[in-house]
Design a protein around this motif. Structure first.
Motif, PDB file in Angstrom:
ATOM      1  N   ALA A 181       0.805  -1.215   0.000  1.00 25.20           N
ATOM      2  CA  ALA A 181       0.000   0.000   0.000  1.00 25.20           C
ATOM      3  C   ALA A 181       0.844   1.274   0.000  1.00 25.20           C
ATOM      4  CB  ALA A 181      -0.934   0.001   1.204  1.00 25.20           C
ATOM      5  N   PHE A 182       2.057   1.191   0.557  1.00 25.24           N
ATOM      6  CA  PHE A 182       2.901   2.367   0.703  1.00 25.24           C
ATOM      7  C   PHE A 182       3.933   2.468  -0.420  1.00 25.24           C
ATOM      8  CE2 PHE A 182       2.505   2.857   5.633  1.00 25.24           C
ATOM      9  CZ  PHE A 182       1.258   3.415   5.468  1.00 25.24           C
ATOM     10  N   THR A 183       4.463   3.663  -0.579  1.00 31.57           N
ATOM     11  CA  THR A 183       5.545   3.919  -1.528  1.00 31.57           C
ATOM     12  C   THR A 183       6.843   4.126  -0.766  1.00 31.57           C
ATOM     13  OG1 THR A 183       3.993   4.987  -3.053  1.00 31.57           O
ATOM     14  CG2 THR A 183       6.352   5.411  -3.398  1.00 31.57           C
ATOM     15  N   ASP A 184       7.883   3.428  -1.164  1.00 34.23           N
ATOM     16  CA  ASP A 184       9.174   3.539  -0.495  1.00 34.23           C
ATOM     17  C   ASP A 184       9.656   4.987  -0.518  1.00 34.23           C
ATOM     18  OD1 ASP A 184      11.487   2.739   0.797  1.00 34.23           O
ATOM     19  OD2 ASP A 184      12.525   2.219  -1.074  1.00 34.23           O
ATOM     20  N   GLY A 185      10.020   5.512   0.650  1.00 35.08           N
ATOM     21  CA  GLY A 185      10.513   6.873   0.754  1.00 35.08           C
ATOM     22  C   GLY A 185       9.425   7.923   0.911  1.00 35.08           C
ATOM     23  N   LYS A 186       8.179   7.499   0.857  1.00 33.73           N
ATOM     24  CA  LYS A 186       7.065   8.451   0.972  1.00 33.73           C
ATOM     25  C   LYS A 186       6.345   8.292   2.303  1.00 33.73           C
ATOM     26  CE  LYS A 186       2.820   9.945  -1.377  1.00 33.73           C
ATOM     27  NZ  LYS A 186       1.903   9.675  -2.513  1.00 33.73           N
ATOM     28  N   GLU A 187       5.718   7.128   2.527  1.00 31.73           N
ATOM     29  CA  GLU A 187       5.050   6.868   3.803  1.00 31.73           C
ATOM     30  C   GLU A 187       5.957   6.003   4.677  1.00 31.73           C
ATOM     31  OE1 GLU A 187       1.592   6.652   0.690  1.00 31.73           O
ATOM     32  OE2 GLU A 187       3.565   5.726   0.885  1.00 31.73           O
ATOM     33  N   ASP A 188       6.008   6.345   5.936  1.00 34.99           N
ATOM     34  CA  ASP A 188       6.836   5.580   6.872  1.00 34.99           C
ATOM     35  C   ASP A 188       6.131   5.540   8.224  1.00 34.99           C
ATOM     36  OD1 ASP A 188       8.854   4.184   8.068  1.00 34.99           O
ATOM     37  OD2 ASP A 188      10.183   5.914   8.339  1.00 34.99           O
ATOM     38  N   ILE A 189       5.056   4.764   8.283  1.00 41.04           N
ATOM     39  CA  ILE A 189       4.260   4.626   9.508  1.00 41.04           C
ATOM     40  C   ILE A 189       4.452   3.207  10.023  1.00 41.04           C
ATOM     41  CG2 ILE A 189       1.955   4.779  10.524  1.00 41.04           C
ATOM     42  CD1 ILE A 189       1.188   6.539   8.107  1.00 41.04           C
ATOM     43  N   PRO A 190       4.994   3.041  11.207  1.00 40.56           N
ATOM     44  CA  PRO A 190       5.292   1.682  11.700  1.00 40.56           C
ATOM     45  C   PRO A 190       4.040   0.815  11.830  1.00 40.56           C
ATOM     46  CG  PRO A 190       6.380   3.363  13.047  1.00 40.56           C
ATOM     47  CD  PRO A 190       5.413   4.077  12.165  1.00 40.56           C
ATOM     48  N   ASP A 191       4.214  -0.472  11.571  1.00 42.18           N
ATOM     49  CA  ASP A 191       3.187  -1.486  11.841  1.00 42.18           C
ATOM     50  C   ASP A 191       1.844  -1.160  11.178  1.00 42.18           C
ATOM     51  OD1 ASP A 191       5.052  -2.828  13.394  1.00 42.18           O
ATOM     52  OD2 ASP A 191       4.402  -1.856  15.244  1.00 42.18           O
ATOM     53  N   LEU A 192       1.902  -0.757   9.915  1.00 45.71           N
ATOM     54  CA  LEU A 192       0.663  -0.440   9.215  1.00 45.71           C
ATOM     55  C   LEU A 192       0.600  -1.137   7.849  1.00 45.71           C
ATOM     56  CD1 LEU A 192      -1.990   1.104   9.262  1.00 45.71           C
ATOM     57  CD2 LEU A 192      -0.775   3.104   8.348  1.00 45.71           C
ATOM     58  N   HIS A 193       1.536  -0.802   6.953  1.00 47.31           N
ATOM     59  CA  HIS A 193       1.540  -1.382   5.614  1.00 47.31           C
ATOM     60  C   HIS A 193       2.971  -1.628   5.147  1.00 47.31           C
ATOM     61  CE1 HIS A 193      -2.709  -1.054   4.855  1.00 47.31           C
ATOM     62  NE2 HIS A 193      -2.716   0.246   5.123  1.00 47.31           N
ATOM     63  N   LEU A 194       3.096  -2.412   4.072  1.00 47.82           N
ATOM     64  CA  LEU A 194       4.361  -2.615   3.378  1.00 47.82           C
ATOM     65  C   LEU A 194       4.425  -1.690   2.167  1.00 47.82           C
ATOM     66  CD1 LEU A 194       4.401  -6.533   3.240  1.00 47.82           C
ATOM     67  CD2 LEU A 194       5.686  -5.092   4.839  1.00 47.82           C
ATOM     68  N   ASN A 195       5.647  -1.321   1.789  1.00 46.97           N
ATOM     69  CA  ASN A 195       5.838  -0.702   0.476  1.00 46.97           C
ATOM     70  C   ASN A 195       6.359  -1.771  -0.486  1.00 46.97           C
ATOM     71  OD1 ASN A 195       8.746  -0.812   0.729  1.00 46.97           O
ATOM     72  ND2 ASN A 195       8.660   1.024   2.025  1.00 46.97           N
ATOM     73  N   GLY A 196       6.555  -1.395  -1.738  1.00 44.25           N
ATOM     74  CA  GLY A 196       6.997  -2.373  -2.722  1.00 44.25           C
ATOM     75  C   GLY A 196       8.328  -3.007  -2.366  1.00 44.25           C
ATOM     76  N   ARG A 197       9.269  -2.198  -1.944  1.00 51.65           N
ATOM     77  CA  ARG A 197      10.585  -2.733  -1.584  1.00 51.65           C
ATOM     78  C   ARG A 197      10.462  -3.750  -0.450  1.00 51.65           C
ATOM     79  NH1 ARG A 197      13.472  -1.540   2.615  1.00 51.65           N
ATOM     80  NH2 ARG A 197      12.396   0.453   3.004  1.00 51.65           N
ATOM     81  N   GLU A 198       9.697  -3.411   0.578  1.00 51.15           N
ATOM     82  CA  GLU A 198       9.551  -4.317   1.713  1.00 51.15           C
ATOM     83  C   GLU A 198       8.852  -5.614   1.314  1.00 51.15           C
ATOM     84  OE1 GLU A 198       9.313  -0.885   5.213  1.00 51.15           O
ATOM     85  OE2 GLU A 198       7.517  -1.479   4.090  1.00 51.15           O
ATOM     86  N   ALA A 199       7.872  -5.521   0.428  1.00 52.43           N
ATOM     87  CA  ALA A 199       7.214  -6.740  -0.052  1.00 52.43           C
ATOM     88  C   ALA A 199       8.234  -7.632  -0.755  1.00 52.43           C
ATOM     89  CB  ALA A 199       6.069  -6.386  -0.994  1.00 52.43           C
ATOM     90  N   GLY A 200       9.093  -7.034  -1.582  1.00 51.94           N
ATOM     91  CA  GLY A 200      10.135  -7.802  -2.262  1.00 51.94           C
ATOM     92  C   GLY A 200      11.123  -8.417  -1.302  1.00 51.94           C
ATOM     93  N   GLU A 201      11.494  -7.671  -0.276  1.00 54.18           N
ATOM     94  CA  GLU A 201      12.426  -8.200   0.718  1.00 54.18           C
ATOM     95  C   GLU A 201      11.823  -9.379   1.475  1.00 54.18           C
ATOM     96  OE1 GLU A 201      14.753  -3.955   1.653  1.00 54.18           O
ATOM     97  OE2 GLU A 201      13.170  -4.679   3.002  1.00 54.18           O
ATOM     98  N   HIS A 202      10.564  -9.266   1.852  1.00 55.09           N
ATOM     99  CA  HIS A 202       9.906 -10.372   2.565  1.00 55.09           C
ATOM    100  C   HIS A 202       9.826 -11.611   1.679  1.00 55.09           C
ATOM    101  CE1 HIS A 202       8.959  -7.367   5.552  1.00 55.09           C
ATOM    102  NE2 HIS A 202       8.284  -8.231   6.290  1.00 55.09           N
ATOM    103  N   ALA A 203       9.490 -11.430   0.399  1.00 55.49           N
ATOM    104  CA  ALA A 203       9.403 -12.570  -0.523  1.00 55.49           C
ATOM    105  C   ALA A 203      10.752 -13.229  -0.710  1.00 55.49           C
ATOM    106  CB  ALA A 203       8.844 -12.108  -1.868  1.00 55.49           C
ATOM    107  N   ALA A 204      11.808 -12.414  -0.815  1.00 59.16           N
ATOM    108  CA  ALA A 204      13.147 -12.969  -0.996  1.00 59.16           C
ATOM    109  C   ALA A 204      13.588 -13.743   0.242  1.00 59.16           C
ATOM    110  CB  ALA A 204      14.133 -11.837  -1.310  1.00 59.16           C
ATOM    111  N   ARG A 205      13.364 -13.172   1.413  1.00 57.05           N
ATOM    112  CA  ARG A 205      13.751 -13.838   2.654  1.00 57.05           C
ATOM    113  C   ARG A 205      12.986 -15.136   2.864  1.00 57.05           C
ATOM    114  NH1 ARG A 205      12.656  -9.417   6.957  1.00 57.05           N
ATOM    115  NH2 ARG A 205      13.137 -11.123   8.403  1.00 57.05           N
ATOM    116  N   ALA A 206      11.728 -15.163   2.403  1.00 58.28           N
ATOM    117  CA  ALA A 206      10.910 -16.357   2.568  1.00 58.28           C
ATOM    118  C   ALA A 206      11.203 -17.414   1.509  1.00 58.28           C
ATOM    119  CB  ALA A 206       9.432 -15.978   2.515  1.00 58.28           C
ATOM    120  N   GLY A 207      11.867 -17.023   0.431  1.00 60.06           N
ATOM    121  CA  GLY A 207      12.090 -17.962  -0.659  1.00 60.06           C
ATOM    122  C   GLY A 207      10.812 -18.282  -1.416  1.00 60.06           C
ATOM    123  N   ALA A 208       9.918 -17.310  -1.523  1.00 61.70           N
ATOM    124  CA  ALA A 208       8.647 -17.504  -2.231  1.00 61.70           C
ATOM    125  C   ALA A 208       8.905 -17.689  -3.721  1.00 61.70           C
ATOM    126  CB  ALA A 208       7.728 -16.314  -2.000  1.00 61.70           C
ATOM    127  N   GLY A 209       8.129 -18.601  -4.333  1.00 64.14           N
ATOM    128  CA  GLY A 209       8.329 -18.887  -5.745  1.00 64.14           C
ATOM    129  C   GLY A 209       7.893 -17.771  -6.664  1.00 64.14           C
TER     130      GLY A 209
END
Length: 248
Positions: A181-209
């Motif tokens: 929901a968020f844009t990297d570098g724009k919204e930074d509210i803890p414990d609310l939503h992910l931005n695109g970068r964070e979604a990618g990081e979570h997928a990479a760490r999880a080894g999602a296909g």
């Protein structure tokens, strides 16, 4: 197992999409995950109004559950009579929250139409599916779901900020359907939503296909989020669109 995107807009409907709603089918069983603003009408493009076998609600913000009020009307006042109570899995207080949304007494509320079941951090069977619910980082009680069937799986984040619980839940999954929901570098509210970068990081760490982004509000640049996610994930990333179908 087939996953159909019914609605993918975040926070409020867009001109092209209702809010969060996903249809999961296997062995003739139809599971709906979330039923946000505008989703009930769109759902009828894919299945009949009374063909739903169970519903999972990730949390009780309106863009994930408010069309339950419309579905209550459709079932309760059906000309042929109300169908049997439909299993609805949601956070603590789901029945009361939906009754208040419809401006009705909490008791009995909608309990004659829906069989409310309270979510906890746990695994349970829903038809042919094994569902694992894990609480994630959001201002209200909110869950991510891992849905497994026939040796395949996908994980739906619901709404969440960055958290290890999501990475653990998504470990080795075939597909991660992640909010962004968020844009990297724009919204930074803890414990609310992910931005695109964070979604990618979570997928990479999880080894999602695969990684598919969803819950992107109309005012957010979806292509920017997809690019940020792909850079962090190291693979191509897709955007969830109504009508998209993922087969496992």
């Amino acid at each position: 197992m087939e996953l159909t995107v019914v609605g993918s807009s975040g926070s409020f409907p867009s001109a092209d999409s209702p809010c969060s709603c996903y249809l999961v089918e296997a062995e003739g069983f139809r599971l709906v995950i979330d039923l946000g603003n505008g989703a009930l009408g769109a759902l009828q493009r894919y299945i009949g109004l009374y063909d739903v076998d169970a519903i999972l609600l990730s949390h009780l913000h309106a863009d994930h559950c408010v069309d339950m009020c419309a579905y209550y009307v459709a079932r309760n006042y059906r000309v042929e009579g109300c169908p049997d109570p439909l299993p609805v899995y949601g956070p603590h207080g789901t029945a009361e929250r939906l009754a208040r949304a419809y401006d009705m007494d909490e008791h009995p509320g909608m309990k004659q139409v829906f069989d409310f079941r309270t979510l906890h951090d746990s695994s349970f069977e829903v038809g042919p599916f094994t569902v694992t619910a894990v609480r994630v980082a959001h201002p209200v009680e909110a869950y991510a779901f891992r849905v497994e069937q026939g040796g395949r799986s996908f994980v739906y984040t619901g709404d969440t900020g960055p958290c290890q619980e999501l990475v653990t839940l998504a470990a080795g999954t075939d597909l991660l359907l992640s909010e962004a929901a968020f844009t990297d570098g724009k919204e930074d509210i803890p414990d609310l939503h992910l931005n695109g970068r964070e979604a990618g990081e979570h997928a990479a760490r999880a080894g999602a296909g695969r990684l598919v982004l969803t819950h992107i509000p109309p005012w957010t640049d979806a292509e920017r989020n997809r690019a940020d996610a792909a850079a962090a994930y190291g693979r191509p990333v897709e955007l969830a669109r109504p009508g998209d179908v993922y087969s496992f």
